[in-house]
Design a protein around this motif. Structure first.
Motif, PDB file in Angstrom:
ATOM      1  N   ALA A 262       0.889  10.391 -17.242  1.00  0.00           N
ATOM      2  CA  ALA A 262       0.452  10.092 -15.875  1.00  0.00           C
ATOM      3  C   ALA A 262      -0.735   9.136 -15.878  1.00  0.00           C
ATOM      4  O   ALA A 262      -0.784   8.189 -15.083  1.00  0.00           O
ATOM      5  CB  ALA A 262       0.090  11.391 -15.146  1.00  0.00           C
ATOM      6  N   LEU A 263      -1.692   9.364 -16.767  1.00  0.00           N
ATOM      7  CA  LEU A 263      -2.875   8.502 -16.814  1.00  0.00           C
ATOM      8  C   LEU A 263      -2.503   7.070 -17.203  1.00  0.00           C
ATOM      9  O   LEU A 263      -2.958   6.103 -16.574  1.00  0.00           O
ATOM     10  CB  LEU A 263      -3.888   9.069 -17.801  1.00  0.00           C
ATOM     11  CG  LEU A 263      -5.156   8.223 -18.030  1.00  0.00           C
ATOM     12  CD1 LEU A 263      -5.897   7.999 -16.720  1.00  0.00           C
ATOM     13  CD2 LEU A 263      -6.060   8.874 -19.066  1.00  0.00           C
ATOM     14  N   ILE A 264      -1.675   6.931 -18.217  1.00  0.00           N
ATOM     15  CA  ILE A 264      -1.295   5.589 -18.683  1.00  0.00           C
ATOM     16  C   ILE A 264      -0.484   4.855 -17.617  1.00  0.00           C
ATOM     17  O   ILE A 264      -0.699   3.667 -17.355  1.00  0.00           O
ATOM     18  CB  ILE A 264      -0.518   5.692 -20.006  1.00  0.00           C
ATOM     19  CG1 ILE A 264      -1.443   6.205 -21.115  1.00  0.00           C
ATOM     20  CG2 ILE A 264       0.070   4.330 -20.405  1.00  0.00           C
ATOM     21  CD1 ILE A 264      -0.725   6.599 -22.393  1.00  0.00           C
ATOM     22  N   LEU A 265       0.430   5.564 -16.966  1.00  0.00           N
ATOM     23  CA  LEU A 265       1.215   4.935 -15.900  1.00  0.00           C
ATOM     24  C   LEU A 265       0.332   4.563 -14.713  1.00  0.00           C
ATOM     25  O   LEU A 265       0.554   3.538 -14.051  1.00  0.00           O
ATOM     26  CB  LEU A 265       2.338   5.864 -15.448  1.00  0.00           C
ATOM     27  CG  LEU A 265       3.497   6.060 -16.432  1.00  0.00           C
ATOM     28  CD1 LEU A 265       4.486   7.082 -15.884  1.00  0.00           C
ATOM     29  CD2 LEU A 265       4.203   4.746 -16.716  1.00  0.00           C
ATOM     30  N   ALA A 266      -0.673   5.388 -14.414  1.00  0.00           N
ATOM     31  CA  ALA A 266      -1.585   5.068 -13.317  1.00  0.00           C
ATOM     32  C   ALA A 266      -2.364   3.794 -13.622  1.00  0.00           C
ATOM     33  O   ALA A 266      -2.591   2.966 -12.731  1.00  0.00           O
ATOM     34  CB  ALA A 266      -2.540   6.235 -13.071  1.00  0.00           C
ATOM     35  N   LEU A 267      -2.758   3.611 -14.886  1.00  0.00           N
ATOM     36  CA  LEU A 267      -3.462   2.388 -15.271  1.00  0.00           C
ATOM     37  C   LEU A 267      -2.541   1.172 -15.151  1.00  0.00           C
ATOM     38  O   LEU A 267      -2.969   0.102 -14.710  1.00  0.00           O
ATOM     39  CB  LEU A 267      -3.996   2.525 -16.697  1.00  0.00           C
ATOM     40  CG  LEU A 267      -5.126   3.544 -16.881  1.00  0.00           C
ATOM     41  CD1 LEU A 267      -5.454   3.709 -18.363  1.00  0.00           C
ATOM     42  CD2 LEU A 267      -6.370   3.129 -16.101  1.00  0.00           C
ATOM     43  N   HIS A 268      -1.272   1.344 -15.524  1.00  0.00           N
ATOM     44  CA  HIS A 268      -0.300   0.261 -15.338  1.00  0.00           C
ATOM     45  C   HIS A 268      -0.141  -0.068 -13.853  1.00  0.00           C
ATOM     46  O   HIS A 268      -0.114  -1.240 -13.459  1.00  0.00           O
ATOM     47  CB  HIS A 268       1.055   0.665 -15.915  1.00  0.00           C
ATOM     48  CG  HIS A 268       1.212   0.404 -17.377  1.00  0.00           C
ATOM     49  ND1 HIS A 268       1.426  -0.852 -17.891  1.00  0.00           N
ATOM     50  CD2 HIS A 268       1.179   1.255 -18.441  1.00  0.00           C
ATOM     51  CE1 HIS A 268       1.525  -0.771 -19.218  1.00  0.00           C
ATOM     52  NE2 HIS A 268       1.379   0.492 -19.570  1.00  0.00           N
ATOM     53  N   ALA A 269      -0.028   0.975 -13.036  1.00  0.00           N
ATOM     54  CA  ALA A 269       0.172   0.760 -11.602  1.00  0.00           C
ATOM     55  C   ALA A 269      -1.052   0.107 -10.972  1.00  0.00           C
ATOM     56  O   ALA A 269      -0.926  -0.729 -10.073  1.00  0.00           O
ATOM     57  CB  ALA A 269       0.473   2.094 -10.912  1.00  0.00           C
ATOM     58  N   LEU A 270      -2.230   0.481 -11.439  1.00  0.00           N
ATOM     59  CA  LEU A 270      -3.454  -0.114 -10.919  1.00  0.00           C
ATOM     60  C   LEU A 270      -3.470  -1.614 -11.171  1.00  0.00           C
ATOM     61  O   LEU A 270      -3.904  -2.401 -10.314  1.00  0.00           O
ATOM     62  CB  LEU A 270      -4.668   0.542 -11.576  1.00  0.00           C
ATOM     63  CG  LEU A 270      -6.041  -0.006 -11.171  1.00  0.00           C
ATOM     64  CD1 LEU A 270      -6.291   0.222  -9.684  1.00  0.00           C
ATOM     65  CD2 LEU A 270      -7.137   0.637 -12.010  1.00  0.00           C
ATOM     66  N   ALA A 271      -2.978  -2.015 -12.335  1.00  0.00           N
ATOM     67  CA  ALA A 271      -2.998  -3.430 -12.691  1.00  0.00           C
ATOM     68  C   ALA A 271      -1.829  -4.207 -12.111  1.00  0.00           C
ATOM     69  O   ALA A 271      -1.953  -5.406 -11.846  1.00  0.00           O
ATOM     70  CB  ALA A 271      -3.006  -3.578 -14.219  1.00  0.00           C
ATOM     71  N   GLY A 272      -0.687  -3.545 -11.900  1.00  0.00           N
ATOM     72  CA  GLY A 272       0.506  -4.296 -11.545  1.00  0.00           C
ATOM     73  C   GLY A 272       1.168  -3.954 -10.238  1.00  0.00           C
ATOM     74  O   GLY A 272       2.229  -4.508  -9.915  1.00  0.00           O
ATOM     75  N   SER A 273       0.591  -3.039  -9.454  1.00  0.00           N
ATOM     76  CA  SER A 273       1.201  -2.681  -8.175  1.00  0.00           C
ATOM     77  C   SER A 273       0.216  -2.966  -7.049  1.00  0.00           C
ATOM     78  O   SER A 273      -0.973  -3.178  -7.287  1.00  0.00           O
ATOM     79  CB  SER A 273       1.593  -1.193  -8.171  1.00  0.00           C
ATOM     80  OG  SER A 273       0.465  -0.384  -7.894  1.00  0.00           O
ATOM     81  N   PRO A 274       0.696  -2.946  -5.789  1.00  0.00           N
ATOM     82  CA  PRO A 274      -0.196  -3.231  -4.664  1.00  0.00           C
ATOM     83  C   PRO A 274      -1.143  -2.083  -4.324  1.00  0.00           C
ATOM     84  O   PRO A 274      -2.040  -2.237  -3.488  1.00  0.00           O
ATOM     85  CB  PRO A 274       0.771  -3.488  -3.509  1.00  0.00           C
ATOM     86  CG  PRO A 274       1.986  -2.699  -3.860  1.00  0.00           C
ATOM     87  CD  PRO A 274       2.097  -2.795  -5.356  1.00  0.00           C
ATOM     88  N   VAL A 275      -0.952  -0.927  -4.959  1.00  0.00           N
ATOM     89  CA  VAL A 275      -1.800   0.232  -4.665  1.00  0.00           C
ATOM     90  C   VAL A 275      -3.188   0.002  -5.262  1.00  0.00           C
ATOM     91  O   VAL A 275      -3.327  -0.520  -6.372  1.00  0.00           O
ATOM     92  CB  VAL A 275      -1.175   1.515  -5.227  1.00  0.00           C
ATOM     93  CG1 VAL A 275      -1.998   2.730  -4.824  1.00  0.00           C
ATOM     94  CG2 VAL A 275       0.263   1.672  -4.748  1.00  0.00           C
ATOM     95  N   GLY A 276      -4.193   0.404  -4.548  1.00  0.00           N
ATOM     96  CA  GLY A 276      -5.571   0.206  -4.985  1.00  0.00           C
ATOM     97  C   GLY A 276      -6.043   1.282  -5.958  1.00  0.00           C
ATOM     98  O   GLY A 276      -5.234   2.045  -6.498  1.00  0.00           O
ATOM     99  N   PRO A 277      -7.363   1.375  -6.150  1.00  0.00           N
ATOM    100  CA  PRO A 277      -7.931   2.328  -7.109  1.00  0.00           C
ATOM    101  C   PRO A 277      -7.567   3.784  -6.836  1.00  0.00           C
ATOM    102  O   PRO A 277      -7.667   4.628  -7.732  1.00  0.00           O
ATOM    103  CB  PRO A 277      -9.444   2.106  -6.967  1.00  0.00           C
ATOM    104  CG  PRO A 277      -9.579   0.715  -6.458  1.00  0.00           C
ATOM    105  CD  PRO A 277      -8.395   0.504  -5.562  1.00  0.00           C
ATOM    106  N   GLU A 278      -7.126   4.086  -5.601  1.00  0.00           N
ATOM    107  CA  GLU A 278      -6.751   5.464  -5.285  1.00  0.00           C
ATOM    108  C   GLU A 278      -5.576   5.954  -6.131  1.00  0.00           C
ATOM    109  O   GLU A 278      -5.349   7.161  -6.254  1.00  0.00           O
ATOM    110  CB  GLU A 278      -6.421   5.612  -3.799  1.00  0.00           C
ATOM    111  CG  GLU A 278      -5.184   4.858  -3.334  1.00  0.00           C
ATOM    112  CD  GLU A 278      -5.501   3.491  -2.774  1.00  0.00           C
ATOM    113  OE1 GLU A 278      -6.508   2.905  -3.210  1.00  0.00           O
ATOM    114  OE2 GLU A 278      -4.737   3.021  -1.911  1.00  0.00           O
ATOM    115  N   ILE A 279      -4.841   5.021  -6.743  1.00  0.00           N
ATOM    116  CA  ILE A 279      -3.721   5.428  -7.591  1.00  0.00           C
ATOM    117  C   ILE A 279      -4.206   6.227  -8.790  1.00  0.00           C
ATOM    118  O   ILE A 279      -3.463   7.028  -9.369  1.00  0.00           O
ATOM    119  CB  ILE A 279      -2.930   4.177  -8.073  1.00  0.00           C
ATOM    120  CG1 ILE A 279      -1.602   4.583  -8.733  1.00  0.00           C
ATOM    121  CG2 ILE A 279      -3.745   3.354  -9.059  1.00  0.00           C
ATOM    122  CD1 ILE A 279      -0.645   5.285  -7.820  1.00  0.00           C
ATOM    123  N   LEU A 280      -5.473   6.045  -9.155  1.00  0.00           N
ATOM    124  CA  LEU A 280      -6.011   6.772 -10.301  1.00  0.00           C
ATOM    125  C   LEU A 280      -6.046   8.279 -10.056  1.00  0.00           C
ATOM    126  O   LEU A 280      -6.112   9.061 -11.008  1.00  0.00           O
ATOM    127  CB  LEU A 280      -7.410   6.264 -10.653  1.00  0.00           C
ATOM    128  CG  LEU A 280      -7.475   4.824 -11.174  1.00  0.00           C
ATOM    129  CD1 LEU A 280      -8.911   4.426 -11.439  1.00  0.00           C
ATOM    130  CD2 LEU A 280      -6.641   4.683 -12.451  1.00  0.00           C
TER     131      LEU A 280
END
Length: 221
Positions: free
Chosen positions: A124-142
């Protein structure tokens, strides 16, 4: 365990180089995998009640290899994408296999359940870091990646938080929702609004799940 760790390392490096196309990043991912495997070995010596590793824990170790391989593109500056989503999906699918194998072989243990849980948390943590860098979702994805670690940190302050919890299918369902959402955010097929909405729904469900568990633990301390 002697054979399972090198097999996991080969899987980890192979995915990093051949599937994700990363060199230096794959080496970093391999080091992280070996460090994790070393911690698993220490924990097994102290807490594992059975004499053999079993295919169940070998599968979880392979899940850890798949999960840590996803660090490679982060190190290489390449976030998200179909390959990351595919590897994460395989890891999530295997999540149900290790438990089934443990029950079938009579090797169920608190260690195995914790091992499985920590691999899920790392994914979950690694995917959240990927999503933070590559998706439109902001820091709240963390929020979808750090809740488990915040929970452990709270347990260092209030030890009663680390007491065993009863089995909860709602908790398991939220975990699947959390990881499925993070996987969906890796691929460029969702509209920005849909991606943000899904992330917020999953984050709200996860916060509710952890909050419910904390309240239960507080009431039974």
């Amino acid at each position: 365990m002697i054979l399972a760790i090198p097999a996991g390392l080969a899987l980890n490096l192979g995915i990093g180089v051949m599937v994700l196309g990363q060199g230096t990043g794959a080496l970093v991912a391999g080091v992280v995998y070996l460090a994790g495997a070393a911690l698993v070995c220490v924990a097994m010596r102290r807490h594992y009640p059975h004499a053999r590793l079993g295919s169940c824990n070998a599968v979880t170790l392979m899940r850890m290899a798949l999960t840590t391989a996803l660090i490679a593109p982060l190190v290489g500056g390449v976030a998200a994408g179909w390959a990351v989503a595919a590897i994460a999906t395989i890891s999530l699918t295997l999540d149900g296999v290790d438990g089934w194998l443990a029950r079938r072989s009579g090797l169920c243990s608190d260690f195995g359940a914790r091992f499985d849980m920590e691999v899920d948390a790392a994914l979950a943590l690694i995917l959240a870091l990927h999503a933070l860098a590559g998706s439109p979702v902001g820091p709240e994805i963390l929020a979808l990646g750090v809740m488990r670690y915040l929970f452990i940190g709270a347990g260092l302050v209030w030890p009663w938080i680390m007491a065993p919890l009863p089995v909860s299918y709602a908790r398991k369902a939220v975990c699947v929702l959390q990881l499925a959402t993070l996987i969906a955010l890796q691929v460029p097929v969702l509209s920005d609004d849909l991606a943000i909405t899904l992330a917020r729904i999953a984050a709200a469900a996860l916060i509710w799940s952890f909050g419910r568990d904390v309240l239960w633990l507080r009431g039974h301390r």
